[in-house]
Design an enzyme around this catalytic site. Structure first.
Site, PDB file in Angstrom:
ATOM      1  N   HIS A  52       1.691  57.101  92.343  1.00  0.00           N
ATOM      2  CA  HIS A  52       2.450  58.125  91.828  1.00  0.00           C
ATOM      3  C   HIS A  52       1.399  59.281  91.186  1.00  0.00           C
ATOM      4  CE1 HIS A  52       5.444  55.270  92.062  1.00  0.00           C
ATOM      5  NE2 HIS A  52       6.263  56.179  92.090  1.00  0.00           N
ATOM      6  N   VAL A 179       3.432  49.777  77.002  1.00  0.00           N
ATOM      7  CA  VAL A 179       4.158  50.825  77.795  1.00  0.00           C
ATOM      8  C   VAL A 179       4.853  49.999  79.067  1.00  0.00           C
ATOM      9  CG1 VAL A 179       4.316  53.097  79.133  1.00  0.00           C
ATOM     10  CG2 VAL A 179       2.885  52.725  77.130  1.00  0.00           C
ATOM     11  N   MET A 182       8.901  50.148  84.810  1.00  0.00           N
ATOM     12  CA  MET A 182       9.486  49.215  85.988  1.00  0.00           C
ATOM     13  C   MET A 182      10.618  49.826  86.833  1.00  0.00           C
ATOM     14  SD  MET A 182      11.618  46.264  84.043  1.00  0.00           S
ATOM     15  CE  MET A 182      12.478  45.963  85.387  1.00  0.00           C
ATOM     16  N   TRP A 233      20.400  39.208  91.151  1.00  0.00           N
ATOM     17  CA  TRP A 233      21.555  40.148  90.624  1.00  0.00           C
ATOM     18  C   TRP A 233      21.553  40.711  89.352  1.00  0.00           C
ATOM     19  CZ3 TRP A 233      20.968  34.872  91.614  1.00  0.00           C
ATOM     20  CH2 TRP A 233      20.740  34.066  90.554  1.00  0.00           C
ATOM     21  N   LYS A 234      20.679  40.291  88.380  1.00  0.00           N
ATOM     22  CA  LYS A 234      20.393  40.876  87.171  1.00  0.00           C
ATOM     23  C   LYS A 234      19.892  42.409  87.374  1.00  0.00           C
ATOM     24  CE  LYS A 234      19.736  36.733  84.894  1.00  0.00           C
ATOM     25  NZ  LYS A 234      18.963  35.772  83.916  1.00  0.00           N
ATOM     26  N   GLY A 312       0.979  47.619  79.897  1.00  0.00           N
ATOM     27  CA  GLY A 312       0.034  48.775  79.808  1.00  0.00           C
ATOM     28  C   GLY A 312      -1.249  48.341  79.313  1.00  0.00           C
TER      29      GLY A 312
END
Length: 340
Positions: A52, A179, A182, A233-234, A312
């Site tokens: 990114h 930090v 996710m 599923w969570k 982090g």
């Protein structure tokens, strides 16, 4: 998954900022905004979040040229309700809009203890952790998230109806903030694309191949478009909740709405800041954070060479290394940036 290996070039941060800033000014950004964007893209790569940082820059320029990122746009407040505000990003650069929203959330937190800004009609914020660091380095707790175009199947589904909706949480700490940044997929698309470029497998299975078998082959997952939600599923449930809250709190568009387009733009985001100064005894608060970190570091590694880190923690070391030696950049990528 952000560690970038065996790159061909080492580019100085100053050269990166200057090169990107020159390109962005030609694309219509004012000098100050161009410099801000260039520095953020560069800082993301300096911190080791290459997917990114510079790797994403050509795509960002493409969105500008397609008219989906508007260089002259300025975010504006459309609703103020005490500690909660809604803003319209007017399709401006996601980084600039997110920085403005984070700053505004901190101002609201100084007045109310907590500040929340819902941001509609904005663009990809690139590295979400940027805004966690922005707030934590000023002494604020930060919680923020964004919805995305549909790129994640619901649990048990074969098609994508959810977004991988990155979530960021940050807590002030010295020498470096805690930090968490996710996505709701086990690996972000950027991380899988990077693994393909580096011709390596994922560290754990990250999705399904076209035959429906779980795999650690990033190319097979990108082909099937079936990454697995983190926590199965969570993670799918969390993705849905983050989309619901981003849509409601910002007054913006949902993942389903955004996915009517072929490209991702006009997303919805939430920025929450909490002013720790209003909770009283700051030394005691710092001590509580340090106590939790110390206990984590007392973990017994499962492998002899294992290192237990908080989210982090590794950033500070990568930042120092890349600032000193230069940013590792693929030669073909750097050539493509120079050609923009």
């Amino acid at each position: 998954m952000s560690s970038h290996k065996a790159q061909n070039l080492l580019i100085s941060p100053a050269l990166s900022v200057q090169t990107l800033s020159d390109i962005l000014r030609r694309e219509g950004f004012a000098e100050t905004e161009a410099a801000h964007l260039a520095k953020t893209f560069t800082d993301n790569s300096i911190d080791g979040v290459y997917t990114h940082g510079l790797n994403r820059f050509p795509r960002f320029v493409d969105l500008i040229r397609r008219g989906h990122v508007v260089p002259s746009a300025k975010p504006e407040c459309t609703l103020a309700a005490g500690a909660l505000e809604q803003w319209d990003g007017h399709l401006g650069a996601g980084i600039l809009n997110a920085c403005t929203a984070t700053e505004r959330a901190m101002v609201l937190a100084e007045s109310h203890g907590l500040g929340c800004v819902g941001l509609a009609n904005t663009n990809h914020w690139m590295r979400g952790g940027t805004y966690g660091w922005q707030a934590a380095e000023r002494g604020f707790v930060f919680i923020g998230w964004t919805n995305t175009i549909a790129n994640l199947p619901a649990w048990g589904a074969a098609d994508c109806r959810l977004g991988n909706n990155p979530l960021v949480m940050a807590v002030p700490h010295e020498p470096g903030a805690v930090v968490l940044d996710m996505a709701q997929s086990q690996f972000s698309y950027g991380a899988m694309e990077l693994a393909v470029e580096q011709q390596r497998k994922l560290s754990v299975p990250g999705g399904y191949d076209t035959a429906g078998h779980m795999t650690d082959d990033p190319r097979a997952i990108l082909e099937s478009q079936r990454p697995v939600p983190v926590g199965y599923w969570k993670g799918a449930g969390l993705s849905l909740m983050l989309d619901l809250l981003a849509t409601l709190l910002s007054g913006g568009r949902s993942t389903a709405d955004i996915s009517q387009q072929t490209l991702e733009y006009g997303v919805s985001q939430v920025f929450i800041a909490i002013d720790l100064n209003q909770l009283g005894d700051r030394p005691a608060l710092r001590g509580a954070v340090q106590s939790i970190i110390d206990d984590l570091h007392r973990s017994r590694p499962a492998k002899p060479d294992g290192v237990i880190r908080y989210p982090g923690e590794a950033v500070m070391a990568r930042r120092a290394e890349n600032q000193q030696r230069g940013i590792p950049v693929d030669a073909a990528l750097w050539a493509s940036i120079q050609a923009l």
